[in-house]
Design a protein around this motif. Sequence first.
Motif, PDB file in Angstrom:
ATOM      1  N   PRO A 105       0.768  -1.242   0.034  1.00 23.49           N
ATOM      2  CA  PRO A 105       0.169   0.067   0.094  1.00 23.49           C
ATOM      3  C   PRO A 105       0.996   1.236   0.040  1.00 23.49           C
ATOM      4  N   LYS A 106       1.865   1.229   0.695  1.00 21.65           N
ATOM      5  CA  LYS A 106       2.804   2.573   0.687  1.00 21.65           C
ATOM      6  C   LYS A 106       3.468   2.872  -0.448  1.00 21.65           C
ATOM      7  N   THR A 107       3.616   1.852  -1.487  1.00 23.29           N
ATOM      8  CA  THR A 107       4.121   1.984  -2.877  1.00 23.29           C
ATOM      9  C   THR A 107       3.153   2.823  -3.608  1.00 23.29           C
ATOM     10  N   ARG A 108       1.832   2.365  -3.601  1.00 23.87           N
ATOM     11  CA  ARG A 108       0.700   2.983  -4.187  1.00 23.87           C
ATOM     12  C   ARG A 108       0.602   4.524  -3.958  1.00 23.87           C
ATOM     13  N   LYS A 109       0.792   5.035  -2.672  1.00 18.13           N
ATOM     14  CA  LYS A 109       0.708   6.284  -2.080  1.00 18.13           C
ATOM     15  C   LYS A 109       2.037   6.994  -2.591  1.00 18.13           C
ATOM     16  N   LEU A 110       2.932   6.187  -2.902  1.00 18.59           N
ATOM     17  CA  LEU A 110       4.215   7.064  -3.309  1.00 18.59           C
ATOM     18  C   LEU A 110       4.073   7.331  -4.953  1.00 18.59           C
ATOM     19  N   PHE A 111       3.231   6.515  -5.580  1.00 22.33           N
ATOM     20  CA  PHE A 111       2.776   6.615  -6.946  1.00 22.33           C
ATOM     21  C   PHE A 111       1.976   7.705  -7.052  1.00 22.33           C
ATOM     22  N   GLU A 112       1.046   7.729  -6.039  1.00 17.54           N
ATOM     23  CA  GLU A 112      -0.208   8.977  -6.267  1.00 17.54           C
ATOM     24  C   GLU A 112       0.545  10.316  -5.901  1.00 17.54           C
ATOM     25  N   ALA A 113       1.599  10.350  -5.177  1.00 17.05           N
ATOM     26  CA  ALA A 113       2.355  11.555  -4.917  1.00 17.05           C
ATOM     27  C   ALA A 113       3.098  11.930  -6.204  1.00 17.05           C
ATOM     28  N   LEU A 114       3.725  10.638  -6.861  1.00 25.52           N
ATOM     29  CA  LEU A 114       4.463  10.973  -8.061  1.00 25.52           C
ATOM     30  C   LEU A 114       3.683  11.729  -9.030  1.00 25.52           C
ATOM     31  N   VAL A 115       2.220  11.156  -9.248  1.00 25.73           N
ATOM     32  CA  VAL A 115       1.385  11.682 -10.207  1.00 25.73           C
ATOM     33  C   VAL A 115       1.200  13.139 -10.039  1.00 25.73           C
ATOM     34  N   ARG A 116       0.872  13.262  -8.844  1.00 28.29           N
ATOM     35  CA  ARG A 116       0.762  14.814  -8.484  1.00 28.29           C
ATOM     36  C   ARG A 116       1.722  15.744  -8.702  1.00 28.29           C
ATOM     37  N   GLY A 117       2.967  15.244  -8.730  1.00 28.81           N
ATOM     38  CA  GLY A 117       3.925  16.035  -9.362  1.00 28.81           C
ATOM     39  C   GLY A 117       4.265  16.281 -10.842  1.00 28.81           C
ATOM     40  N   ILE A 118       3.834  15.344 -11.603  1.00 28.19           N
ATOM     41  CA  ILE A 118       3.869  15.325 -12.980  1.00 28.19           C
ATOM     42  C   ILE A 118       2.681  15.421 -13.906  1.00 28.19           C
ATOM     43  N   ILE A 119       1.602  15.524 -13.148  1.00 26.21           N
ATOM     44  CA  ILE A 119       0.262  15.494 -13.839  1.00 26.21           C
ATOM     45  C   ILE A 119       0.208  16.738 -14.668  1.00 26.21           C
ATOM     46  N   SER A 120      -0.465  16.778 -15.806  1.00 23.37           N
ATOM     47  CA  SER A 120      -0.874  18.170 -16.589  1.00 23.37           C
ATOM     48  C   SER A 120      -2.087  18.642 -15.981  1.00 23.37           C
ATOM     49  N   VAL A 121      -1.622  19.980 -15.524  1.00 20.52           N
ATOM     50  CA  VAL A 121      -2.818  20.789 -14.796  1.00 20.52           C
ATOM     51  C   VAL A 121      -3.606  21.196 -15.949  1.00 20.52           C
ATOM     52  N   GLN A 122      -3.410  21.249 -17.015  1.00 21.02           N
ATOM     53  CA  GLN A 122      -4.013  21.976 -18.147  1.00 21.02           C
ATOM     54  C   GLN A 122      -5.187  20.767 -18.766  1.00 21.02           C
ATOM     55  N   ASN A 123      -4.687  19.486 -18.666  1.00 17.88           N
ATOM     56  CA  ASN A 123      -5.391  18.296 -19.273  1.00 17.88           C
ATOM     57  C   ASN A 123      -5.196  16.998 -18.380  1.00 17.88           C
ATOM     58  N   PRO A 124      -5.556  17.087 -17.163  1.00 16.30           N
ATOM     59  CA  PRO A 124      -5.433  15.923 -16.273  1.00 16.30           C
ATOM     60  C   PRO A 124      -6.232  14.412 -16.877  1.00 16.30           C
ATOM     61  N   SER A 125      -7.256  14.881 -17.383  1.00 13.82           N
ATOM     62  CA  SER A 125      -8.383  13.957 -17.868  1.00 13.82           C
ATOM     63  C   SER A 125      -7.586  13.099 -18.997  1.00 13.82           C
ATOM     64  N   PHE A 126      -7.005  13.898 -20.015  1.00 14.10           N
ATOM     65  CA  PHE A 126      -6.111  12.857 -20.947  1.00 14.10           C
ATOM     66  C   PHE A 126      -5.025  12.410 -20.632  1.00 14.10           C
ATOM     67  N   PHE A 127      -4.213  13.235 -19.440  1.00 14.43           N
ATOM     68  CA  PHE A 127      -2.881  12.655 -18.851  1.00 14.43           C
ATOM     69  C   PHE A 127      -3.211  11.348 -18.153  1.00 14.43           C
ATOM     70  N   ASN A 128      -4.199  11.429 -17.214  1.00 13.59           N
ATOM     71  CA  ASN A 128      -4.483  10.020 -16.600  1.00 13.59           C
ATOM     72  C   ASN A 128      -4.754   8.722 -17.428  1.00 13.59           C
ATOM     73  N   GLN A 129      -5.785   9.227 -18.488  1.00 14.03           N
ATOM     74  CA  GLN A 129      -6.076   8.237 -19.570  1.00 14.03           C
ATOM     75  C   GLN A 129      -5.026   7.714 -20.143  1.00 14.03           C
ATOM     76  N   ALA A 130      -4.150   8.723 -20.576  1.00 13.79           N
ATOM     77  CA  ALA A 130      -2.623   8.282 -21.591  1.00 13.79           C
ATOM     78  C   ALA A 130      -1.904   7.439 -20.735  1.00 13.79           C
ATOM     79  N   LEU A 131      -1.752   7.674 -19.535  1.00  9.95           N
ATOM     80  CA  LEU A 131      -0.886   6.699 -18.697  1.00  9.95           C
ATOM     81  C   LEU A 131      -1.553   5.146 -18.737  1.00  9.95           C
TER      82      LEU A 131
END
Length: 373
Positions: A175-201
């Motif tokens: 579980p702690k690794t999932r939290k690490l990845f969630e924090a990582l996504v927050r650091g690299i996500i496209s604020v302009q287009n988070p919809s496409f960014f998450n779907q693209a990953l």
Amino acid sequence: MAKQHEQQEQQIEQIIAGFEIGKFQDKLLYWFEREQRSLPWRQNRDAYRVWVSEIMLQQTRVDTVIPYYERFMDKFPTVNHLADAELEQVYKLWEGLGYYSRARNLHAAVKEVQENYGGIIPDEPDKIHKLKGIGPYTAGAILSIAYGLPEPAVDGNVMRVLSRIFHIEEDIAKPKTRKLFEALVRGIISVQNPSFFNQALMELGALICNPRSPRCHECPVFDHCRAQKMGMEDKLPVKSKAKKGKTLEMAVALVQDKEGRWLLHKRPETGLLANLWEFPNTQADGGASKEVLSQFLFETFGVKAVPAEVVLEDTHVFSHLKWNLSVYQCQYLGIEESIIQPPRSRAAWVSTQELGKYTFSASHKKIAAYVSQ
């Protein structure tokens, strides 16, 4: 807790140090805009459609989900349509898709939305997280895809992609690794287009960055992948093996009364395959399956029957359990009315023609198909 958060922030800073986030976003989004699959839940960004699709897609292949999703949306096109439906109707449309707790939780959650939010799915993280059956991933998917909020939606595909892109060797089963990845996504996500960014990953993990033999030469962010540069793409992600599931030998009874009706039983309201119908069955390890099954029928339903030959065999695999089912044709001898057991109130004698009205698990649906031939 504050110290752990600070340590995680420092770890994220180290991971993304020197990483060209803007170029990575541009390449990923450009690829997704042109290569994304045409899927029925991508017709628009309606939060309800996104929600239903994400629940159905949990542990289930896209090709399997599509026809179920289309039938489900035809029958229940809005939150209110689903909230007003009986659970039996929902189960029937879910029949064969498996993991029925998903359907039960979805049905309960849309009732919450109808009662507490006027049928409008909330766009606030704290509210949507409280809905039954919605975990961090589903909440993130709805909030980012439907509402355009920069929330992480981290599933297995996303963890696999990012573990390779950033060469992260943490165990993704923890579980702690999932939290690490969630924090990582927050650091690299496209604020302009988070919809496409998450779907693209997610799409990248589904189409290119496969669990085995990733197609690196087709990857739009090939130049950013640290694991590939180190020749480690086949070694990641790191995932500890789950404990081996338990296997049970199950004896199933086909009992037909003098009117030609089949004995069915409705499972308990909670637990595995809750509220689904099935042919009477019991665990019968060892060499006395017939005797065990005959005794079970009498003690549970008051039915006197003699199991004869095995007419069908099947295996039903759950995430933590496997059933090996042996289906016995039984000779019906009568019923002992003096035996009153609680399960009898959840039993029914059903004609062959009416079997299609009942919702079975996948294995018992096969049995119903067999007796209907």
